[in-house]
Design a protein around this motif. Structure first.
Motif, mmCIF file in Angstrom:
data_model
loop_
_atom_site.group_PDB
_atom_site.id
_atom_site.type_symbol
_atom_site.label_atom_id
_atom_site.label_comp_id
_atom_site.label_asym_id
_atom_site.label_seq_id
_atom_site.Cartn_x
_atom_site.Cartn_y
_atom_site.Cartn_z
ATOM 1 N N MET A 55 0.659 -1.455 0.057
ATOM 2 C CA MET A 55 0.283 -0.086 -0.074
ATOM 3 C C MET A 55 0.917 1.279 -0.005
ATOM 4 S SD MET A 55 -3.520 -0.594 0.149
ATOM 5 C CE MET A 55 -4.315 0.459 1.089
ATOM 6 N N MET A 56 2.177 1.176 0.293
ATOM 7 C CA MET A 56 3.208 2.276 0.385
ATOM 8 C C MET A 56 3.675 2.526 -1.018
ATOM 9 S SD MET A 56 2.723 3.533 3.162
ATOM 10 C CE MET A 56 3.785 4.704 3.134
ATOM 11 N N ALA A 57 3.269 1.723 -1.927
ATOM 12 C CA ALA A 57 3.997 1.762 -3.331
ATOM 13 C C ALA A 57 3.775 3.165 -4.138
ATOM 14 C CB ALA A 57 3.451 0.457 -4.465
ATOM 15 N N TRP A 58 2.960 3.835 -3.704
ATOM 16 C CA TRP A 58 2.844 5.339 -4.049
ATOM 17 C C TRP A 58 4.071 5.828 -4.173
ATOM 18 C CZ3 TRP A 58 3.909 9.113 -0.908
ATOM 19 C CH2 TRP A 58 4.076 8.939 0.553
ATOM 20 N N LEU A 59 5.143 5.659 -3.180
ATOM 21 C CA LEU A 59 6.288 6.168 -2.867
ATOM 22 C C LEU A 59 7.137 6.248 -4.176
ATOM 23 C CD1 LEU A 59 7.148 5.073 0.817
ATOM 24 C CD2 LEU A 59 6.802 7.364 0.091
ATOM 25 N N LEU A 60 6.718 5.412 -5.092
ATOM 26 C CA LEU A 60 7.691 5.219 -6.367
ATOM 27 C C LEU A 60 7.398 6.430 -7.217
ATOM 28 C CD1 LEU A 60 7.005 1.545 -7.120
ATOM 29 C CD2 LEU A 60 9.080 2.461 -6.495
ATOM 30 N N PHE A 61 6.350 6.996 -6.943
ATOM 31 C CA PHE A 61 6.210 8.326 -7.927
ATOM 32 C C PHE A 61 6.386 9.551 -7.226
ATOM 33 C CE2 PHE A 61 3.623 4.450 -8.961
ATOM 34 C CZ PHE A 61 3.850 4.285 -10.389
ATOM 35 N N VAL A 62 7.010 9.726 -6.233
ATOM 36 C CA VAL A 62 7.330 11.115 -5.732
ATOM 37 C C VAL A 62 8.766 11.049 -5.473
ATOM 38 C CG1 VAL A 62 4.978 11.307 -4.906
ATOM 39 C CG2 VAL A 62 6.726 10.450 -3.332
ATOM 40 N N PRO A 63 9.406 11.993 -5.368
ATOM 41 C CA PRO A 63 10.650 12.226 -4.819
ATOM 42 C C PRO A 63 10.940 11.915 -3.470
ATOM 43 C CG PRO A 63 10.408 14.119 -6.333
ATOM 44 C CD PRO A 63 8.973 13.327 -6.090
ATOM 45 N N PRO A 64 11.681 11.299 -3.033
ATOM 46 C CA PRO A 64 11.994 10.778 -1.444
ATOM 47 C C PRO A 64 12.089 11.887 -0.774
ATOM 48 C CG PRO A 64 13.123 9.164 -2.891
ATOM 49 C CD PRO A 64 12.837 10.276 -3.931
ATOM 50 N N ALA A 81 -1.994 0.607 11.181
ATOM 51 C CA ALA A 81 -0.399 0.580 10.677
ATOM 52 C C ALA A 81 -0.017 1.794 9.647
ATOM 53 C CB ALA A 81 -0.310 -1.114 9.965
ATOM 54 N N LEU A 82 -0.747 1.758 8.765
ATOM 55 C CA LEU A 82 -0.458 2.794 7.529
ATOM 56 C C LEU A 82 -0.383 4.180 8.204
ATOM 57 C CD1 LEU A 82 -2.375 1.400 4.659
ATOM 58 C CD2 LEU A 82 -0.092 1.542 4.535
ATOM 59 N N THR A 83 -1.458 4.277 9.146
ATOM 60 C CA THR A 83 -1.729 5.721 9.834
ATOM 61 C C THR A 83 -0.145 6.019 10.563
ATOM 62 O OG1 THR A 83 -3.835 5.556 9.820
ATOM 63 C CG2 THR A 83 -2.803 7.124 11.479
ATOM 64 N N LYS A 84 0.212 5.037 11.237
ATOM 65 C CA LYS A 84 1.394 5.184 12.095
ATOM 66 C C LYS A 84 2.623 5.302 11.249
ATOM 67 C CE LYS A 84 0.660 1.354 14.641
ATOM 68 N NZ LYS A 84 1.172 0.409 15.367
ATOM 69 N N PHE A 85 2.671 4.553 10.141
ATOM 70 C CA PHE A 85 3.939 4.583 9.494
ATOM 71 C C PHE A 85 3.958 6.040 8.715
ATOM 72 C CE2 PHE A 85 6.624 3.528 5.911
ATOM 73 C CZ PHE A 85 7.538 2.658 6.572
ATOM 74 N N CYS A 86 2.951 6.338 8.219
ATOM 75 C CA CYS A 86 3.005 7.687 7.484
ATOM 76 C C CYS A 86 3.417 8.908 8.390
ATOM 77 C CB CYS A 86 1.513 7.947 6.714
ATOM 78 S SG CYS A 86 1.286 6.905 5.332
ATOM 79 N N CYS A 175 -1.568 10.065 -5.724
ATOM 80 C CA CYS A 175 -1.816 8.583 -6.144
ATOM 81 C C CYS A 175 -2.610 7.891 -5.027
ATOM 82 C CB CYS A 175 -0.483 7.843 -6.062
ATOM 83 S SG CYS A 175 -0.506 5.863 -6.528
ATOM 84 N N MET A 176 -3.515 7.125 -5.635
ATOM 85 C CA MET A 176 -4.432 6.331 -4.693
ATOM 86 C C MET A 176 -3.942 4.812 -4.754
ATOM 87 S SD MET A 176 -8.715 5.596 -5.075
ATOM 88 C CE MET A 176 -8.544 4.580 -6.538
ATOM 89 N N THR A 177 -3.911 4.261 -3.516
ATOM 90 C CA THR A 177 -3.700 2.659 -3.130
ATOM 91 C C THR A 177 -4.889 2.088 -2.812
ATOM 92 O OG1 THR A 177 -2.599 2.987 -1.319
ATOM 93 C CG2 THR A 177 -1.162 2.741 -3.320
ATOM 94 N N VAL A 178 -5.446 0.806 -3.212
ATOM 95 C CA VAL A 178 -6.541 0.130 -2.866
ATOM 96 C C VAL A 178 -6.265 -1.081 -2.494
ATOM 97 C CG1 VAL A 178 -9.056 -0.144 -3.433
ATOM 98 C CG2 VAL A 178 -7.972 1.780 -4.249
#
Length: 262
Positions: A55-64, A81-86, A175-178
């Motif tokens: 679900m974090m693969a949107w990171l591929l499309f933005v400069p780190p 999990a996603l909320t805490k990670f972001c 980007c949306m991930t589903v």
């Protein structure tokens, strides 16, 4: 920061939240054996499940380097999990929409969900109405959609109109991930609904994990990204944030090219 404004009162009857533990991993359930989210107790910020990592693969499309300046939104809290990670690992402004207040309470008690602050808002609200709120339009860089009820048979919200509203929420480079179940008859229908809202050229997907979760990515900007850039960013994502990102560019399939289900 947008003020906390609930979309509507949640239904009177919502499933009870249950917690289980196995092998050092804590799981969240909604009255059934289906796992709605997990956390390794010794590493509460890490993403334990493979599909959640994807679900974090949107990171591929933005400069780190731009990531800490971006806004992430989750539709469905799960085990946070996603909320805490972001919020914690990526340092992003983070907003979560969750219908069931019991899930929010359980995540704060059992899954190390922090309290709201100037960068974090967890709102008890209806995602179907939240995506139609014009105040959010054009403000979300990473929209992560994981909306399953206690039966976990199909996404609760899955129409072309819903995905069109999701697209409106995204920034120009958003980007949306589903999360979808890739081994069910509904997967192809869901994929086509997303392509209808975003355009076939803007949609990518992974094959299902062992558990059957297939992650779909849909970008507001459908311009082509070179394979070399994706590989370079994947290496940087893995170095900075310890995600298995080097596998992602090879595993992602462009919907417009394959026209196939995962």
């Amino acid at each position: 920061m947008k003020p906390a404004r609930p979309s509507k009162s949640p239904p009177l009857e919502l499933p009870e939240v249950c917690i289980s533990e196995d092998g050092g991993v804590r799981h969240l359930h909604l009255e059934t054996p289906w796992i709605q989210g997990s956390m390794r107790i010794a590493k509460p910020i890490d993403l334990e499940l493979e599909y959640v990592q994807r679900m974090m693969a949107w990171l591929l499309f933005v400069p780190p380097d731009d990531v800490p300046q971006l806004h992430a939104m989750q539709l469905g809290l799960g085990a946070a999990a996603l909320t805490k990670f972001c919020y914690k690992r990526l340092g992003m402004r983070t907003t979560t929409i969750e219908l069931n207040p019991q899930v929010v309470a359980a995540c704060m008690r059992w899954f190390r969900l922090p309290a709201n602050d100037e960068r974090l808002q967890v709102l008890v609200a209806d995602a179907e109405l939240a995506v139609q709120d014009s105040d959010w339009h054009g403000t979300v860089d990473a929209l992560q959609v994981d909306l399953y009820d206690d039966e976990a048979a199909a996404p609760v919200l899955d129409s072309p109109d819903f995905y069109a509203h999701c697209r409106q929420m995204l920034t120009a480079q958003g980007c949306m991930t589903v999360n979808l179940f890739g081994r069910t008859a509904s997967f192809r229908r869901s994929l086509e609904h997303i392509a209808q809202a975003f355009g076939a050229d803007a949609v990518w997907h992974f094959k299902p994990t062992r558990e059957g979760n297939a992650i779909v990515l849909a970008r507001r900007d459908s311009s082509e990204v070179s394979s070399a850039l994706l590989r370079s960013r994947a290496e940087e994502i893995e170095r900075r944030w310890k995600l298995p990102a080097r596998l992602w560019p090879h595993a992602l399939q462009a919907f417009a090219t394959t026209g196939e289900t995962a």
